[in-house]
Design a protein around this motif. Structure first.
Motif, mmCIF file in Angstrom:
data_model
loop_
_atom_site.group_PDB
_atom_site.id
_atom_site.type_symbol
_atom_site.label_atom_id
_atom_site.label_comp_id
_atom_site.label_asym_id
_atom_site.label_seq_id
_atom_site.Cartn_x
_atom_site.Cartn_y
_atom_site.Cartn_z
ATOM 1 N N ASP A 17 0.846 -1.174 0.000
ATOM 2 C CA ASP A 17 0.000 0.000 0.000
ATOM 3 C C ASP A 17 0.888 1.232 0.000
ATOM 4 N N PHE A 18 0.431 2.273 -0.640
ATOM 5 C CA PHE A 18 1.189 3.522 -0.685
ATOM 6 C C PHE A 18 0.465 4.575 0.144
ATOM 7 N N ALA A 19 1.200 5.275 0.984
ATOM 8 C CA ALA A 19 0.631 6.344 1.798
ATOM 9 C C ALA A 19 1.582 7.531 1.781
ATOM 10 N N GLU A 20 1.041 8.695 2.044
ATOM 11 C CA GLU A 20 1.840 9.918 1.998
ATOM 12 C C GLU A 20 2.709 10.103 3.228
ATOM 13 N N SER A 21 2.442 9.335 4.288
ATOM 14 C CA SER A 21 3.223 9.464 5.520
ATOM 15 C C SER A 21 3.145 8.160 6.295
ATOM 16 N N ARG A 22 3.810 8.121 7.451
ATOM 17 C CA ARG A 22 3.774 6.939 8.326
ATOM 18 C C ARG A 22 2.717 7.072 9.418
ATOM 19 N N ALA A 23 1.790 7.987 9.266
ATOM 20 C CA ALA A 23 0.754 8.187 10.278
ATOM 21 C C ALA A 23 -0.055 6.903 10.473
ATOM 22 N N GLY A 24 -0.440 6.660 11.713
ATOM 23 C CA GLY A 24 -1.156 5.440 12.036
ATOM 24 C C GLY A 24 -2.484 5.293 11.326
ATOM 25 N N GLU A 25 -3.099 6.404 10.921
ATOM 26 C CA GLU A 25 -4.390 6.325 10.247
ATOM 27 C C GLU A 25 -4.310 5.522 8.952
ATOM 28 N N HIS A 26 -3.140 5.536 8.293
ATOM 29 C CA HIS A 26 -3.003 4.802 7.034
ATOM 30 C C HIS A 26 -3.051 3.294 7.275
ATOM 31 N N ALA A 27 -2.396 2.849 8.347
ATOM 32 C CA ALA A 27 -2.454 1.426 8.693
ATOM 33 C C ALA A 27 -3.874 1.018 9.040
ATOM 34 N N ARG A 28 -4.580 1.870 9.797
ATOM 35 C CA ARG A 28 -5.952 1.549 10.186
ATOM 36 C C ARG A 28 -6.881 1.528 8.975
ATOM 37 N N ASN A 168 11.152 -9.654 4.101
ATOM 38 C CA ASN A 168 11.808 -10.038 2.839
ATOM 39 C C ASN A 168 11.023 -9.549 1.622
ATOM 40 N N GLN A 169 9.700 -9.466 1.753
ATOM 41 C CA GLN A 169 8.892 -8.974 0.640
ATOM 42 C C GLN A 169 9.028 -7.456 0.487
ATOM 43 N N ILE A 170 9.262 -6.768 1.585
ATOM 44 C CA ILE A 170 9.413 -5.310 1.556
ATOM 45 C C ILE A 170 10.795 -4.902 1.064
ATOM 46 N N ARG A 171 11.786 -5.769 1.294
ATOM 47 C CA ARG A 171 13.184 -5.399 1.019
ATOM 48 C C ARG A 171 13.415 -4.897 -0.403
ATOM 49 N N PRO A 172 12.894 -5.555 -1.466
ATOM 50 C CA PRO A 172 13.151 -5.027 -2.822
ATOM 51 C C PRO A 172 12.654 -3.598 -3.004
ATOM 52 N N VAL A 173 11.503 -3.287 -2.389
ATOM 53 C CA VAL A 173 10.968 -1.931 -2.485
ATOM 54 C C VAL A 173 11.826 -0.962 -1.698
ATOM 55 N N ALA A 174 12.256 -1.378 -0.504
ATOM 56 C CA ALA A 174 13.074 -0.500 0.330
ATOM 57 C C ALA A 174 14.421 -0.201 -0.328
ATOM 58 N N ILE A 175 15.005 -1.213 -0.970
ATOM 59 C CA ILE A 175 16.287 -1.019 -1.645
ATOM 60 C C ILE A 175 16.127 -0.080 -2.840
ATOM 61 N N GLY A 176 15.037 -0.233 -3.573
ATOM 62 C CA GLY A 176 14.838 0.583 -4.762
ATOM 63 C C GLY A 176 14.331 1.980 -4.481
ATOM 64 N N ARG A 177 13.908 2.221 -3.246
ATOM 65 C CA ARG A 177 13.275 3.490 -2.920
ATOM 66 C C ARG A 177 14.178 4.689 -3.202
ATOM 67 N N MET A 196 3.458 -3.458 -8.091
ATOM 68 C CA MET A 196 4.461 -4.220 -7.333
ATOM 69 C C MET A 196 3.809 -5.385 -6.582
ATOM 70 N N SER A 197 2.562 -5.202 -6.144
ATOM 71 C CA SER A 197 1.844 -6.304 -5.482
ATOM 72 C C SER A 197 1.663 -7.477 -6.442
ATOM 73 N N LEU A 198 1.271 -7.166 -7.680
ATOM 74 C CA LEU A 198 1.079 -8.218 -8.684
ATOM 75 C C LEU A 198 2.396 -8.913 -9.024
ATOM 76 N N ILE A 199 3.454 -8.109 -9.211
ATOM 77 C CA ILE A 199 4.756 -8.677 -9.582
ATOM 78 C C ILE A 199 5.298 -9.587 -8.489
ATOM 79 N N GLN A 200 5.272 -9.104 -7.240
ATOM 80 C CA GLN A 200 5.827 -9.899 -6.145
ATOM 81 C C GLN A 200 4.988 -11.142 -5.889
ATOM 82 N N SER A 201 3.656 -11.019 -5.999
ATOM 83 C CA SER A 201 2.788 -12.181 -5.809
ATOM 84 C C SER A 201 2.997 -13.205 -6.923
#
Length: 244
Positions: A17-28, A168-177, A196-201
């Motif tokens: 999921d993509f969010a504009e910040s790390r605010a907790g509301e995005h996780a909820r 491990n699933q997040i790592r490719p995105v974190a490295i490419g960020r 990216m969800s489709l590709i990784q899945s």
């Protein structure tokens, strides 16, 4: 943001999921009204969800990492002692990996729980001996504060000991960020997360991502809306004729 809602029986799917910040509301917002076992670190954005019925499952890898980093940095003997307990827990976990969930639960309760109890007692004792505010005190506090969440996996054979799988699933995105520093807009970020969800899945299900996307994009114009879910990576069949 990557969230692992994991049991050993779930299909091989990862959702970004993509969010504009790390605010907790995005996780909820992402989790919605879902209530289940959430395996995570101590990120504050999840706390309100725990108050609303989500069960917090602590990540033992994050707990171990606090001591591992200390041992690497300054050869802390206390950290080294802690690591021995974690090593014993992970040794048991590797042995139990191929068993059924109920067998895994029984192995954990008879063999891993006594070690976890010893680790807890040891950490409580050490906490009284170390300097307040020291790095080792912070490592101990992290574990002691979250202890109930950290050991919940013991009595549920469906739960993993940590969330390394999602890490491990997040790592490719974190490295490419660093190369994808700007996506242009919130809409573009959402699209990137979906792709990216489709590709990784697809990778998780043993598909070549290029062949998967090529086939799906070819079928989409004539695919019935009622059958669109058959194109998801964990359901996709490359030999199935396109529906027109």
């Amino acid at each position: 943001m990557g969230i692992c809602k994991h049991t050993f029986l779930f299909p091989a799917v990862v959702v970004y999921d993509f969010a504009e910040s790390r605010a907790g509301e995005h996780a909820r917002n992402f989790l919605g009204d879902w209530n289940g076992s959430l395996i995570c670190d101590d990120y504050g954005g999840y706390k309100k969800g725990f108050q609303q019925g989500i069960l917090e499952i602590g990540c033992m890898a994050h707990a171990r990492r606090k001591f591992f980093d200390l041992h690497i940095a300054n050869k802390s003997q206390i950290a080294e002692q802690a690591l021995k307990f974690f090593t014993a827990l992970y040794d048991i976990e590797r042995e139990a990996l191929t068993f059924t969930p109920e067998e895994r639960r029984q192995i954990r309760m008879t063999r891993a729980k006594p070690i976890a109890d010893m680790l807890h007692a040891w950490m409580q004792n050490q906490r009284h001996l170390v300097l307040e505010g020291s790095a080792i005190a912070k490592a101990l506090d992290y574990n002691l504060k979250r202890w109930n969440a950290l050991v919940r996996f013991l009595d549920n054979g469906h739960l993993p000991i940590d969330n390394n799988w999602i890490e491990n699933q997040i790592r490719p995105v974190a490295i490419g960020r660093g190369n994808w520093l700007f996506v242009g807009s919130l809409r573009a970020g959402k699209r990137a997360a979906a792709i990216m969800s489709l590709i990784q899945s697809a990778k998780l299900n043993g598909h070549d991502p290029y062949l998967y996307l090529k086939d799906v994009l070819t079928r989409l114009p004539t695919q019935k809306a009622s059958d669109i879910s058959s194109l998801l990576p964990h359901r996709w069949n490359p030999d199935r004729p396109a529906i027109s």
